[in-house]
Design a protein around this motif. Structure first.
Motif, mmCIF file in Angstrom:
data_model
loop_
_atom_site.group_PDB
_atom_site.id
_atom_site.type_symbol
_atom_site.label_atom_id
_atom_site.label_comp_id
_atom_site.label_asym_id
_atom_site.label_seq_id
_atom_site.Cartn_x
_atom_site.Cartn_y
_atom_site.Cartn_z
ATOM 1 N N GLU A 1 0.560 -0.813 0.016
ATOM 2 C CA GLU A 1 -0.170 -0.183 0.277
ATOM 3 C C GLU A 1 0.385 1.297 -0.143
ATOM 4 O O GLU A 1 1.246 1.682 1.502
ATOM 5 N N PRO A 2 0.961 2.190 -0.978
ATOM 6 C CA PRO A 2 1.377 3.243 -1.443
ATOM 7 C C PRO A 2 0.839 4.286 -0.429
ATOM 8 O O PRO A 2 0.856 5.252 -1.222
ATOM 9 N N GLU A 3 1.054 4.157 0.871
ATOM 10 C CA GLU A 3 0.127 5.257 1.375
ATOM 11 C C GLU A 3 0.702 5.873 3.142
ATOM 12 O O GLU A 3 1.110 4.264 3.438
ATOM 13 N N GLU A 4 0.668 6.503 3.479
ATOM 14 C CA GLU A 4 1.163 6.766 4.496
ATOM 15 C C GLU A 4 -0.402 6.572 5.870
ATOM 16 O O GLU A 4 -1.615 7.531 5.267
ATOM 17 N N SER A 5 -0.229 5.916 6.593
ATOM 18 C CA SER A 5 -1.409 5.756 7.978
ATOM 19 C C SER A 5 -1.325 5.403 9.198
ATOM 20 O O SER A 5 -0.312 4.545 9.545
ATOM 21 N N ILE A 6 -2.076 5.054 9.868
ATOM 22 C CA ILE A 6 -2.284 4.387 11.236
ATOM 23 C C ILE A 6 -3.662 4.297 11.626
ATOM 24 O O ILE A 6 -5.450 4.733 10.944
ATOM 25 N N SER A 7 -3.543 2.849 12.506
ATOM 26 C CA SER A 7 -5.456 2.709 12.104
ATOM 27 C C SER A 7 -4.743 1.487 13.924
ATOM 28 O O SER A 7 -3.660 1.193 13.985
ATOM 29 N N LEU A 8 -6.009 1.192 14.826
ATOM 30 C CA LEU A 8 -5.768 0.768 15.744
ATOM 31 C C LEU A 8 -6.706 -0.544 15.856
ATOM 32 O O LEU A 8 -7.991 -0.469 15.116
ATOM 33 N N CYS A 9 -6.147 -1.572 16.123
ATOM 34 C CA CYS A 9 -6.342 -2.566 15.677
ATOM 35 C C CYS A 9 -6.515 -3.257 17.053
ATOM 36 O O CYS A 9 -5.221 -4.076 17.483
ATOM 37 N N ASN A 10 -7.116 -3.345 18.617
ATOM 38 C CA ASN A 10 -7.252 -4.734 19.549
ATOM 39 C C ASN A 10 -6.026 -4.083 19.808
ATOM 40 O O ASN A 10 -4.861 -4.656 20.377
ATOM 41 N N GLY A 11 -5.968 -2.806 20.465
ATOM 42 C CA GLY A 11 -4.865 -2.267 21.031
ATOM 43 C C GLY A 11 -3.767 -1.937 20.373
ATOM 44 O O GLY A 11 -2.393 -1.756 20.868
ATOM 45 N N VAL A 12 -3.085 -1.983 19.270
ATOM 46 C CA VAL A 12 -2.068 -2.034 18.349
ATOM 47 C C VAL A 12 -2.175 -0.877 16.975
ATOM 48 O O VAL A 12 -3.387 -1.576 16.308
ATOM 49 N N ASN A 13 -1.207 -0.445 17.333
ATOM 50 C CA ASN A 13 -1.088 0.154 15.986
ATOM 51 C C ASN A 13 -0.545 -0.434 14.708
ATOM 52 O O ASN A 13 0.136 -0.723 14.901
ATOM 53 N N LYS A 14 -0.998 -0.292 13.482
ATOM 54 C CA LYS A 14 -0.520 -0.273 12.749
ATOM 55 C C LYS A 14 -0.367 0.478 11.351
ATOM 56 O O LYS A 14 -1.074 1.541 11.115
ATOM 57 N N ILE A 15 1.100 0.138 11.504
ATOM 58 C CA ILE A 15 1.263 1.329 10.499
ATOM 59 C C ILE A 15 1.755 1.228 9.781
ATOM 60 O O ILE A 15 3.055 0.612 9.721
ATOM 61 N N ASN A 16 1.524 2.081 8.783
ATOM 62 C CA ASN A 16 2.719 1.762 6.890
ATOM 63 C C ASN A 16 2.811 3.266 6.679
ATOM 64 O O ASN A 16 2.217 4.403 7.433
ATOM 65 N N SER A 17 4.116 3.562 6.664
ATOM 66 C CA SER A 17 4.847 4.843 6.203
ATOM 67 C C SER A 17 6.011 4.211 4.457
ATOM 68 O O SER A 17 6.108 3.188 4.707
ATOM 69 N N LYS A 18 6.630 5.324 4.656
ATOM 70 C CA LYS A 18 7.701 5.455 3.921
ATOM 71 C C LYS A 18 9.372 5.229 4.600
ATOM 72 O O LYS A 18 9.012 6.596 5.358
ATOM 73 N N VAL A 19 9.689 4.415 3.771
ATOM 74 C CA VAL A 19 11.246 4.918 4.184
ATOM 75 C C VAL A 19 11.791 5.756 3.666
ATOM 76 O O VAL A 19 12.222 6.183 2.285
#
Length: 125
Positions: A58-76
């Motif tokens: 997924e070529p996008e930056e995002s934060i989502s919360l699922c069961n107390g865990v942050n799921k991070i998608n980011s660019k290096v």
């Protein structure tokens, strides 16, 4: 990063941002609910390339919360030894990733950060 605090739980806050919603330890004193703050966000888990950090399709930056865990998608944006610099919008964040030598710049990565290992520190006005 600009966040809106939605809820203050016993251990962490729930926030929303232009990248999505997450949860973090609040490292700033008193807060107003609801409240908007400019914060520095830190992800302090133990990260291992290929173990809990992966390339993302997924070529996008995002934060989502699922069961107390942050799921991070980011660019290096850069790698220096085990220090990986990622971008969430205009924010630059450093995380330590064991085995980062196998990673490449300019790719998107995905990793998880438990709420208790994520911190939001407000900037002074």
């Amino acid at each position: 990063m600009k966040i809106d605090i939605i809820e203050n739980k016993a251990e962490c806050i729930i926030f929303s941002s232009q990248f999505g919603s997450g949860s973090a330890v609040w490292c700033g004193g008193d807060m107003t609910l609801p409240g908007s703050y400019d914060v520095e966000i830190d992800f302090d888990s133990e990260y291992i390339w290929g173990g809990n950090v992966f390339y993302s399709n997924e070529p996008e930056e995002s934060i989502s919360l699922c069961n107390g865990v942050n799921k991070i998608n980011s660019k290096v944006i850069s790698i220096d030894g085990d220090v990986v610099v990622i971008r969430l919008g205009s924010d630059v964040i450093m995380i330590e990733v064991s085995g980062a030598g196998g990673m490449s710049n300019e790719h998107y990565i995905f990793f998880n950060s438990p709420a208790e290992m994520t911190s939001d520190t407000p900037f002074s006005n």
